[in-house]
Write an enzyme that holds these catalytic residues in place. Sequence first.
Site, short mmCIF file in Angstrom:
data_model
loop_
_atom_site.label_atom_id
_atom_site.label_comp_id
_atom_site.label_asym_id
_atom_site.label_seq_id
_atom_site.Cartn_x
_atom_site.Cartn_y
_atom_site.Cartn_z
N THR A 98 20.67 42.86 -86.90
CA THR A 98 22.03 43.34 -86.70
C THR A 98 22.09 44.86 -86.51
OG1 THR A 98 24.13 43.66 -87.90
CG2 THR A 98 22.18 43.36 -89.24
N GLU A 113 24.08 46.59 -87.97
CA GLU A 113 24.53 47.17 -89.24
C GLU A 113 23.41 47.89 -89.98
OE1 GLU A 113 27.35 44.87 -91.43
OE2 GLU A 113 28.05 43.84 -89.62
N TYR A 129 24.33 43.48 -97.61
CA TYR A 129 23.92 42.64 -96.47
C TYR A 129 23.05 43.44 -95.51
CZ TYR A 129 24.20 40.91 -91.71
OH TYR A 129 23.87 40.55 -90.42
N LYS A 153 18.99 43.06 -94.39
CA LYS A 153 18.49 42.89 -93.02
C LYS A 153 17.53 44.03 -92.65
CE LYS A 153 19.36 40.02 -90.44
NZ LYS A 153 18.75 38.65 -90.27
P1 TYD Z 1 33.56 41.13 -89.96
O1 TYD Z 1 33.91 40.01 -89.04
O2 TYD Z 1 33.48 40.85 -91.41
O3 TYD Z 1 32.22 41.76 -89.41
P2 TYD Z 1 31.41 43.10 -89.92
O4 TYD Z 1 32.02 43.58 -91.18
O5 TYD Z 1 30.06 42.57 -90.13
O6 TYD Z 1 31.54 44.09 -88.81
O7 TYD Z 1 34.63 42.29 -89.76
C1 TYD Z 1 34.85 42.91 -88.51
C2 TYD Z 1 35.81 44.06 -88.75
O8 TYD Z 1 37.06 43.53 -89.18
C3 TYD Z 1 35.34 44.99 -89.85
O9 TYD Z 1 35.70 46.32 -89.53
C4 TYD Z 1 36.11 44.52 -91.07
C5 TYD Z 1 37.41 44.03 -90.48
N1 TYD Z 1 38.05 42.93 -91.22
C6 TYD Z 1 39.40 43.01 -91.56
O10 TYD Z 1 40.10 44.01 -91.28
N2 TYD Z 1 39.96 41.96 -92.24
C7 TYD Z 1 39.26 40.83 -92.57
O11 TYD Z 1 39.82 39.91 -93.20
C8 TYD Z 1 37.87 40.76 -92.21
C9 TYD Z 1 37.04 39.57 -92.57
C10 TYD Z 1 37.32 41.84 -91.53
#
Ligand code: TYD
Length: 340
Positions: A123, A125, A147, A151
């Site tokens: 990822t 990340e 997380y 990774k």
């Molecule tokens: P996510 O799908 O959890 O992926 P990642 O954190 O791995 O990038 O989240 C994508 C973006 O959306 C991230 O900036 C966090 C935001 N988010 C929200 O604002 N509300 C939510 O309920 C979730 C799950 C994520």
Amino acid sequence: MRLLVTGGLGFIGSNFIRHMLAADRGVRILNLDLRTYAGNPASLADVARGPRYRWVKGDIADPAAVDRCMKGADAVVHFAAETHVDRSILDASAFLRTNVVGTQVLLDAALRHKVGRFVHVSTDEVYGSVARGLSREGDRLEPNSPYAASKAASDLLVRSYVVTHGLPAVVTRASNNFGPCQYPEKALPLMITNWIDREPFPLYGDGRNVRDWLFVLDHARALALVLRRGRTGEIYNIGGTHSCDNRELVERVRVLMGVAPGLVRRVPDRPGHDRRYALDCSKLKALGFQHAFGFTQALQLTVDWYRGHEAWWRPLKKKGGFRSYYSRQYAALRKGRASR
Ligand code: TYD
């Protein structure tokens, strides 16, 4: 080619398996998957009866199970992982066990069985938050969530097996995936399925966090290319076609779905929330990769898929596991202010 896929009942793994079976008539796939909360055999119901696909239920951290599955494999594509940042903040233990120890067990078995290619799916990340510019494959790893740290650890483990043991492995680092069969705890499927039910989407913090959005079928195509053409020891970034902040994402999906404004609730921010991810993908492009899907087209396909597959996601959202996670995670929601 005999391919061992790990975590093939998950979101990206299942899309990859379907793509490979369609794109390569000569491939046979064995899918080693523990069927955790995020794994769903229904995601591969259409291909499960075919003679070229088989699912074995098992844990990648179990050396005996892995050894049995590795026998006769020409190549491995390793997806199996705990992936949800918010869950890793609540409890990191499963992330260390599966993502780090599981990867080590797989690497050892791949060496023993002299597998010809090992693709480790990782990822963006691992680079951490990048205020400006693009992350390149040689950049420092600065993971900020448990997380991402798990990774990054597994990426480094893969590197060590290449250098020390000569394992023919490559690492890929993808940006935020979206598309069919994504478990509805992640932002996009949560938004879409909540809005189908006219329920609010909880937007973390100020909604200005930027993500690069990659359609899962383009990811599958990129992985198939890296499997064939990637060079041992190399890392390949796999980015999408559109980068935006969460406010823009919400607005685009809202308009696509024809949802009235107001179904967004601002909630307190995720701790350690990375502000921005962005990838330089010139190495992947040099292998010949081109995206096949535009962002709006892919978003529309995704919305249509969730609208047309309620039987896939409704049971997941009803299950106790989702609900107890959701209530732990979104206890803060009750405290949040309604906005928009
Ligand atoms: P996510 O799908 O959890 O992926 P990642 O954190 O791995 O990038 O989240 C994508 C973006 O959306 C991230 O900036 C966090 C935001 N988010 C929200 O604002 N509300 C939510 O309920 C979730 C799950 C994520």
